[in-house]
Design a protein around this motif. Structure first.
Motif, PDB file in Angstrom:
ATOM      1  N   ARG A 111     -26.320   5.078 -13.107  1.00 28.64           N
ATOM      2  CA  ARG A 111     -27.397   4.723 -12.299  1.00 28.64           C
ATOM      3  C   ARG A 111     -27.571   3.208 -12.277  1.00 28.64           C
ATOM      4  NH1 ARG A 111     -32.727   7.808 -12.860  1.00 28.64           N
ATOM      5  NH2 ARG A 111     -31.823   9.262 -11.608  1.00 28.64           N
ATOM      6  N   GLU A 157     -28.642   2.926  -6.689  1.00 31.68           N
ATOM      7  CA  GLU A 157     -27.443   3.494  -6.555  1.00 31.68           C
ATOM      8  C   GLU A 157     -27.073   4.447  -7.789  1.00 31.68           C
ATOM      9  OE1 GLU A 157     -23.983   4.754  -4.800  1.00 31.68           O
ATOM     10  OE2 GLU A 157     -25.532   3.483  -3.903  1.00 31.68           O
ATOM     11  N   SER A 211     -25.216  12.778  -5.743  1.00 31.63           N
ATOM     12  CA  SER A 211     -25.383  11.302  -5.776  1.00 31.63           C
ATOM     13  C   SER A 211     -26.361  10.746  -4.555  1.00 31.63           C
ATOM     14  CB  SER A 211     -24.064  10.644  -5.751  1.00 31.63           C
ATOM     15  OG  SER A 211     -23.332  10.811  -4.637  1.00 31.63           O
ATOM     16  N   ARG A 212     -26.301  11.260  -3.436  1.00 26.82           N
ATOM     17  CA  ARG A 212     -26.915  10.837  -2.494  1.00 26.82           C
ATOM     18  C   ARG A 212     -28.369  11.210  -2.462  1.00 26.82           C
ATOM     19  NH1 ARG A 212     -23.175  11.943   3.071  1.00 26.82           N
ATOM     20  NH2 ARG A 212     -21.284  10.794   2.353  1.00 26.82           N
ATOM     21  N   SER A 228     -29.684   8.835  -4.955  1.00 23.57           N
ATOM     22  CA  SER A 228     -29.768   7.298  -4.699  1.00 23.57           C
ATOM     23  C   SER A 228     -30.665   6.944  -3.518  1.00 23.57           C
ATOM     24  CB  SER A 228     -28.617   6.889  -4.361  1.00 23.57           C
ATOM     25  OG  SER A 228     -27.456   7.103  -5.237  1.00 23.57           O
ATOM     26  N   SER A 239     -33.277   4.585  -2.235  1.00 20.61           N
ATOM     27  CA  SER A 239     -33.873   3.231  -2.421  1.00 20.61           C
ATOM     28  C   SER A 239     -35.052   3.601  -1.240  1.00 20.61           C
ATOM     29  CB  SER A 239     -32.907   2.440  -1.606  1.00 20.61           C
ATOM     30  OG  SER A 239     -31.723   2.239  -2.597  1.00 20.61           O
TER      31      SER A 239
END
Length: 538
Positions: free
Chosen positions: A74, A99, A129-130, A133, A135
Motif C-alpha cells: 500500500r 493505492e 485492490s480497487r 484503494s 482516495s
C-alpha cells in the motif's frame, strides 16, 4: 433522478459551497492569511507468516499455501493544509490518496470469490485492490470564532469523545473503517469515518468547563458513513475460515431501513470540565449501532421459520425490492449516555482514566438452532434483539523508571493498561444472543478484554521499541504486537512490526464454513504477519 443520487448530489453541493466560501474568505483577506502545507508519503507492506487460506472449510484441496506471500502493498499520500485568515476565521483540509497494489495473495482471494458465494459476478465487480484503494477528502472544515468563548466548526471533520485506545467504549461519534488495517492501526484518525458536522463549542470559564453540541445532517453525509465497516467482502481481513467469501452479494447493505436510515439527522451534546483536579465529561449521543446486524424482516414473514417479529410499520413489504438471499445488513439507531473522568494519583505516580457508556437499544443477532439458521448455514439468522448495555473502560498510564537500569532505556518507559467490559443488562441466556452471525459463540453477560502498551526510547528518542498485548478474558485468545520505530533525520520514519494472534483452542466446526466457538481472536486466527512501513514527512 433517484433519491440516492439526490442525496449524493446534495452532499457534494454542501461541500462545494463550503469550499467556495473558504476560498472567497481567503482571497478577500489576501496577504494577512497564514497558510501551512504539510503531509507525508508512506509505503507499507505485510507478509503472511502463516498459511491463511487452507483453513477455509471445503476449499483445502484447491487453495495454495500462502505462507510467506506478500499480503499488502500500500502506498499512501496525505496532504494537509491549515489556513488562519484572521482571529475570527480559519479553515483546514486533509486529503488521503491510497493505492493498494494488486498482489498474488489478493488474486487468490478473488479467485475464491469467483467460485464460492457470490459467483463470478462478485469477483468481477469487487476487485480487492480497487476496494482498498480509496482516495478521499478526509476533512474540510471552517472554524468561525464569534467570540473568545464561542466557536463553530462547519464541514467534514473528526470529533473524539472518549479516553480509550483499541476498543471504543464511548468514542462513537464516528464509525470506524476496520477494512483499512483492522484494529492494528495505532492512529485512530486513520480508521474513523469523518463526518460533515456542525460543531458548536461554548466555553464557560466561571464553571471551568465547556459545552459542545454536534449536529450531523444525514443527507449531507455519505450513506456508508455510519457504523463500523468490517471486511465481509472476503479480503485480507475477512474472518477465519471465510477468506475469499463475499457476503455483500448475498446480504446487501440497507442504509434506508426503518429505524436504521442513515439519511436521518443525528446529534450529540457534551459537557466537559475540571472539578477538584479531575477532568470529567457528561454526554448524550444519538448515533448508530457500531456493529452491523443482519435483518430478516423483509425476507421472512412474521411467524415463519424463526422470525417472530412483524415487519416494522412503514418498512418495505416482504419480497419487495428483493436484493439478497440471506437478509440485509443494517445499523439500527441507538442512544448513548456517557461519563468520563481522569486524574493524576500521587500515591502511585500514575494517571487514571475511566469511561462508562450506557447504550440504549444496542442491537444483537440471535438464534442457534432454528430451521432458518440451519438453512443459511450458521447461527444468528433468527432476527435482531435490542438490549440495553453498559460499556466501560478503566485505564492507568504510568512511567516505569526501572527500565533505565533493567533495559537501558534513556528515560522511563511509558506503560498503559486498559480493561474493557461490555455488560448486557437484564441478561437472559434464553435470549440466545450471539457474538457474530454465522459463528455460534453465545454472548455472555460480561465480555471483558485487557490490553497493555509498553513504549521505550533509545538513542535520543530516535529508536522506539514497543510491545502491545491483549487478552480476551471472557472468550479466550489474544494478540501480541512487538514493534520498533526508527527516526532518521528530520523527515524519515521506519517501522517494523510483527502481528501475532492466538485463539482459545476450543474452536469446533459447526458445518463446512463456520467455526462454532470462535470469538474475536478466533476470527483473527491464522493471520500472523510481518509488517513494514516507511514514511517521509514534509
Amino acid at each position: 433522478m433517484t433519491k440516492k443520487k439526490d442525496c449524493t448530489r446534495r452532499g457534494a453541493r454542501g461541500l462545494t459551497a463550503l469550499a467556495l466560501a473558504m476560498t472567497a474568505a481567503f482571497c478577500a483577506q489576501g496577504a494577512r492569511a497564514e497558510t501551512h502545507f504539510y503531509g507525508d508519503l508512506s509505503a507499507a507492506y505485510s507478509w503472511n507468516t502463516q498459511d491463511t487460506l487452507r483453513h477455509n472449510k471445503g476449499f483445502q484441496e484447491t487453495l495454495p499455501d500462502t505462507k510467506g506471500w506478500l499480503s499488502m502493498q500500500r502506498y499512501t499520500a496525505r496532504l494537509n493544509v491549515d489556513s488562519s485568515v484572521n482571529e475570527h476565521f480559519s479553515w483546514a483540509g486533509k486529503v488521503r490518496l491510497v493505492e493498494d497494489a494488486s498482489t498474488d495473495y489478493l488474486t487468490a482471494l478473488e479467485n475464491i470469490r469467483g467460485v464460492g458465494i457470490g459467483g463470478a459476478d462478485s469477483a468481477r465487480h469487487n476487485d480487492l485492490s480497487r476496494l482498498y484503494s480509496q482516495s478521499e477528502l478526509r476533512e474540510l472544515y471552517a472554524d468561525i470564532a464569534f467570540s473568545s468563548n464561542v466557536q463553530l466548526r462547519l464541514g467534514k471533520q473528526q470529533v473524539v469523545w472518549g479516553e480509550s485506545d483499541f476498543f471504543q467504549a464511548m468514542d462513537m461519534v464516528h464509525g470506524y473503517d476496520f477494512m483499512w488495517r483492522s484494529f492494528l492501526e495505532p492512529a485512530n484518525e486513520e480508521l474513523r469515518k469523518p463526518l460533515v458536522l456542525a460543531n458548536l463549542t461554548v466555553q464557560v470559564p466561571d464553571a471551568d468547563g465547556k459545552l459542545q453540541m454536534l449536529l450531523r445532517p444525514g443527507e449531507l453525509n455519505q450513506k456508508d458513513s455510519v457504523g463500523n465497516a468490517y471486511d465481509i467482502r472476503g479480503g485480507r481481513w475477512a474472518n477465519q475460515p471465510l477468506k475469499g467469501v463475499d457476503f455483500v452479494s448475498i446480504t446487501p447493505f440497507n442504509y434506508k431501513a426503518d429505524g436504521a436510515d442513515s439519511r436521518d439527522n443525528t446529534w450529540g451534546v457534551r459537557w466537559s470540565g475540571i472539578l477538584s483536579e479531575v477532568n470529567y465529561s457528561l454526554s448524550y449521543l444519538k448515533t448508530y449501532n457500531p456493529s452491523p446486524v443482519i435483518s430478516m424482516s423483509r425476507y421472512v414473514p412474521a411467524g415463519m421459520i424463526g422470525n417472530p417479529d412483524p415487519i416494522p410499520t412503514g418498512s418495505t413489504p416482504f419480497n419487495e425490492e428483493f436484493r439478497g438471499c440471506c437478509g440485509e445488513v443494517i445499523y439500527p439507531k441507538i442512544d448513548l449516555f456517557g461519563i468520563t473522568a481522569s486524574a493524576y494519583s500521587n500515591a502511585v505516580d500514575a494517571v487514571f482514566s475511566a469511561e462508562v457508556a450506557y447504550i440504549r437499544d444496542f442491537a444483537y443477532n440471535y438464534g442457534q438452532t432454528s430451521l432458518w439458521s440451519q438453512i443459511l448455514g450458521g447461527p444468528g439468522y433468527d432476527g435482531v434483539k435490542r438490549k440495553n448495555v453498559v460499556r466501560s473502560m478503566l485505564r492507568m498510564d504510568k512511567t516505569l523508571g526501572f527500565t533505565q537500569s533493567l533495559l537501558g532505556t534513556e528515560k522511563p518507559a511509558f506503560f498503559s493498561v486498559q480493561l474493557f467490559d461490555t455488560w448486557i443488562r437484564d441478561f437472559d441466556r434464553d435470549d440466545d444472543l450471539i457474538q457474530l452471525v454465522g459463528f455460534g459463540q453465545r454472548s455472555k453477560e460480561h465480555s471483558s478484554l485487557i490490553t497493555t502498551i509498553l513504549d521505550t526510547s533509545y538513542s535520543n528518542g530516535t529508536i522506539n521499541p514497543a510491545l502491545v498485548l491483549g487478552y480476551d478474558l471472557s472468550y479466550g485468545g489474544g494478540f501480541a504486537v512487538p514493534s520498533v520505530t526508527y527516526q532518521y533525520g528530520k523527515n524519515w520514519r521506519f517501522k517494523v512490526e510483527y502481528d501475532y494472534f492466538w485463539d482459545s483452542g476450543t474452536r469446533t466446526a459447526a458445518n463446512d464454513n463456520v467455526e462454532r466457538d470462535a470469538s474475536l481472536f478466533g476470527y483473527f486466527a491464522n493471520n500472523n504477519q510481518l509488517y513494514l512501513k516507511a514514511t517521509y514527512q514534509f
